[in-house]
Motif scaffolding. Structure first.
Motif, mmCIF file in Angstrom:
data_model
loop_
_atom_site.group_PDB
_atom_site.id
_atom_site.type_symbol
_atom_site.label_atom_id
_atom_site.label_comp_id
_atom_site.label_asym_id
_atom_site.label_seq_id
_atom_site.Cartn_x
_atom_site.Cartn_y
_atom_site.Cartn_z
ATOM 1 N N ALA A 1 0.826 -1.218 0.000
ATOM 2 C CA ALA A 1 0.000 0.000 0.000
ATOM 3 C C ALA A 1 0.857 1.264 0.000
ATOM 4 O O ALA A 1 0.457 2.285 -0.564
ATOM 5 C CB ALA A 1 -0.947 -0.007 1.203
ATOM 6 N N ARG A 2 2.055 1.195 0.614
ATOM 7 C CA ARG A 2 2.967 2.352 0.636
ATOM 8 C C ARG A 2 3.721 2.525 -0.686
ATOM 9 O O ARG A 2 4.491 3.465 -0.848
ATOM 10 C CB ARG A 2 3.996 2.202 1.762
ATOM 11 N N GLY A 3 3.536 1.597 -1.610
ATOM 12 C CA GLY A 3 4.214 1.693 -2.903
ATOM 13 C C GLY A 3 5.597 1.081 -2.920
ATOM 14 O O GLY A 3 6.388 1.336 -3.817
ATOM 15 N N GLU A 4 5.884 0.235 -1.927
ATOM 16 C CA GLU A 4 7.173 -0.463 -1.893
ATOM 17 C C GLU A 4 7.071 -1.764 -2.675
ATOM 18 O O GLU A 4 5.984 -2.330 -2.805
ATOM 19 C CB GLU A 4 7.551 -0.793 -0.443
ATOM 20 N N ILE A 5 8.205 -2.257 -3.166
ATOM 21 C CA ILE A 5 8.275 -3.603 -3.719
ATOM 22 C C ILE A 5 8.405 -4.535 -2.512
ATOM 23 O O ILE A 5 9.368 -4.442 -1.757
ATOM 24 C CB ILE A 5 9.483 -3.770 -4.664
ATOM 25 N N LEU B 1 1.738 0.614 -9.940
ATOM 26 C CA LEU B 1 1.802 -0.336 -11.054
ATOM 27 C C LEU B 1 2.947 -0.049 -12.015
ATOM 28 O O LEU B 1 3.527 -0.981 -12.582
ATOM 29 C CB LEU B 1 0.470 -0.370 -11.796
ATOM 30 N N GLU B 2 3.287 1.208 -12.198
ATOM 31 C CA GLU B 2 4.422 1.536 -13.066
ATOM 32 C C GLU B 2 5.728 0.999 -12.457
ATOM 33 O O GLU B 2 6.557 0.416 -13.152
ATOM 34 C CB GLU B 2 4.515 3.051 -13.263
ATOM 35 N N LYS B 3 5.883 1.182 -11.155
ATOM 36 C CA LYS B 3 7.073 0.681 -10.457
ATOM 37 C C LYS B 3 7.132 -0.847 -10.513
ATOM 38 O O LYS B 3 8.194 -1.435 -10.763
ATOM 39 C CB LYS B 3 7.037 1.165 -9.002
ATOM 40 N N LEU B 4 5.998 -1.508 -10.299
ATOM 41 C CA LEU B 4 5.948 -2.966 -10.350
ATOM 42 C C LEU B 4 6.228 -3.467 -11.769
ATOM 43 O O LEU B 4 6.945 -4.449 -11.952
ATOM 44 C CB LEU B 4 4.596 -3.472 -9.844
ATOM 45 N N SER C 1 -6.876 -6.381 -7.626
ATOM 46 C CA SER C 1 -7.178 -6.173 -6.208
ATOM 47 C C SER C 1 -6.472 -4.911 -5.725
ATOM 48 O O SER C 1 -5.742 -4.274 -6.471
ATOM 49 C CB SER C 1 -6.710 -7.379 -5.390
ATOM 50 N N GLU C 2 -6.681 -4.592 -4.456
ATOM 51 C CA GLU C 2 -6.003 -3.413 -3.914
ATOM 52 C C GLU C 2 -4.539 -3.688 -3.614
ATOM 53 O O GLU C 2 -3.801 -2.781 -3.224
ATOM 54 C CB GLU C 2 -6.728 -2.904 -2.668
ATOM 55 N N TYR C 3 -4.101 -4.933 -3.795
ATOM 56 C CA TYR C 3 -2.707 -5.311 -3.574
ATOM 57 C C TYR C 3 -2.137 -5.940 -4.844
ATOM 58 O O TYR C 3 -1.979 -7.164 -4.921
ATOM 59 C CB TYR C 3 -2.585 -6.274 -2.383
ATOM 60 N N PRO C 4 -1.836 -5.110 -5.844
ATOM 61 C CA PRO C 4 -1.303 -5.660 -7.095
ATOM 62 C C PRO C 4 -0.015 -6.428 -6.829
ATOM 63 O O PRO C 4 0.809 -6.031 -5.997
ATOM 64 C CB PRO C 4 -1.015 -4.415 -7.941
ATOM 65 N N HIS C 5 0.141 -7.559 -7.546
ATOM 66 C CA HIS C 5 1.323 -8.381 -7.328
ATOM 67 C C HIS C 5 1.614 -9.250 -8.547
ATOM 68 O O HIS C 5 0.759 -9.449 -9.404
ATOM 69 C CB HIS C 5 1.132 -9.272 -6.093
#
Length: 100
Positions: free
Chosen positions: A18-22, A48-51, A69-73
């Protein structure tokens, strides 16, 4: 079906995503589509761009990001799982799940 992790581990992973970390989360896993796989590592990030860049940097196709979902992976399994966990210094997860 996921098992072999504690609620706090899942909560910590969700917070980092949620914080935008990998963020990495490995757990035992049973899925009839992958009968020879016993673990999966979810590499998540809400950015999503970072991922997507992370996927490309690791030779993975960002098309397979689960963004519904709210937790893209991105799900890692098989030989790439151990390779990327090693390269990302996720040693505890490698040892704990026997992925060395």
């Amino acid at each position: 079906m996921a098992f072999g992790i504690k609620r706090k581990e899942m909560d910590d992973w969700k917070a980092a995503v949620a914080r935008g970390e990998i963020a990495f989360l490995t757990h035992y896993w049973l899925d009839p589509r992958f009968p020879n796989m016993r673990t999966v590592t979810k590499v998540g990030c809400s950015d999503l761009e970072k991922l997507s860049r992370w996927c490309l940097d690791n030779g993975l196709n960002p098309r397979y990001i689960h963004a519904r979902s709210e937790y893209p992976h991105f799900d890692l399994h098989g030989p790439k799982q151990g390779e990327i966990l090693r390269r990302s210094s996720q040693l505890e997860q490698l040892e704990r799940f026997g992925l060395q």
